[in-house]
Motif scaffolding. Sequence first.
Motif, PDB file in Angstrom:
ATOM      1  N   TYR A   1       0.759  -1.290  -0.069  1.00 52.65           N
ATOM      2  CA  TYR A   1      -0.055  -0.045  -0.171  1.00 52.65           C
ATOM      3  C   TYR A   1       0.996   1.217  -0.018  1.00 52.65           C
ATOM      4  N   PHE A   2       2.080   1.195   0.633  1.00 52.85           N
ATOM      5  CA  PHE A   2       2.812   2.593   0.576  1.00 52.85           C
ATOM      6  C   PHE A   2       3.839   2.390  -0.528  1.00 52.85           C
TER       7      PHE A   2
ATOM      8  N   THR B   1      -6.518   6.248   8.236  1.00 48.09           N
ATOM      9  CA  THR B   1      -7.802   6.212   8.222  1.00 48.09           C
ATOM     10  C   THR B   1      -8.560   5.847   6.561  1.00 48.09           C
ATOM     11  N   PHE B   2      -7.704   6.449   5.710  1.00 45.21           N
ATOM     12  CA  PHE B   2      -8.201   6.311   4.311  1.00 45.21           C
ATOM     13  C   PHE B   2      -7.992   5.061   3.887  1.00 45.21           C
TER      14      PHE B   2
ATOM     15  N   TYR C   1     -10.249   0.755   1.665  1.00 40.82           N
ATOM     16  CA  TYR C   1      -9.816  -0.615   1.163  1.00 40.82           C
ATOM     17  C   TYR C   1     -10.041  -1.631   2.200  1.00 40.82           C
ATOM     18  N   ASN C   2     -10.538  -1.186   3.453  1.00 42.43           N
ATOM     19  CA  ASN C   2     -10.749  -2.125   4.687  1.00 42.43           C
ATOM     20  C   ASN C   2      -9.296  -2.846   4.928  1.00 42.43           C
TER      21      ASN C   2
END
Length: 262
Positions: A45-46, A221-222, A227-228
């Motif tokens: 994700y990063f 938070t996003f 994307y849970n």
Amino acid sequence: VPGPVGRRRLDVLSTVAILVIAALVALLLLKARQVGVLDYPRWRYFLGASTVTVLGKALRDTLLAALIAAVLSFPLGVLLGVARLSASRVVRAVVGTWIDAMRAVPMLLLVYFFLLAFRPLTGVTLSALWMLVIPIVMCSSATTAEVFRSGVLSLPAGQREAAQALGLSAGQTMRLVLAPQALRLMLPTLITQLVTILKDTSLGYVVAYNDLTYAGRVIETFAQSRYNLNVFIQTYIVIALLYLLVNWALGALARWLEARTR
């Protein structure tokens, strides 16, 4: 200096300490793997463009706040240090009280003061940047003043006496003789103080300033809502690594300056 027995004892203790630390790290990694902290999707994700952009802007704003705070606090700290060494007892008392107060009050309370009380009391609206920078300057300048004062007092008494023998006034002695030498001595310490200022910018989340800590909350938070994906631990590990890299660079600069000024 330890003898042969002492050295062997230190070697044994060092080996035991290394093994214990290695065991704790292995246990921590095993537990992290069990709860999914090391799962690749959470770290991938990063690598996304949007996440990298958010972190890049947050790092830029963090460095901006630290730079402004340093540019303001270091000269102000020198002026406060000079005033603390003034011949006037009243000036010394007033400045000394201010410095002691700023060193004693937690910076978080000052940030809350500018967030919650400054506008109602003064009618002046400050941006998030200045609500963060001003408390840092207030606290950091007090520390810088004490460092400068210590630097001046550490100089040989003959420096001041020689200046007086040449007919220099107290102000000229401070400006031309004592202050340049004290600044040279305190330069590595000022770089170290810059590390403290950089870490203090992490309080920007209180005033919703876009520093790394605040950006971490946004990213976490996003990811959860869109994307849970729970990346809470991963987010702050990445942020800690960014702080570590910048502070390591500043520490290396301080060590280089210390070696150059010996």
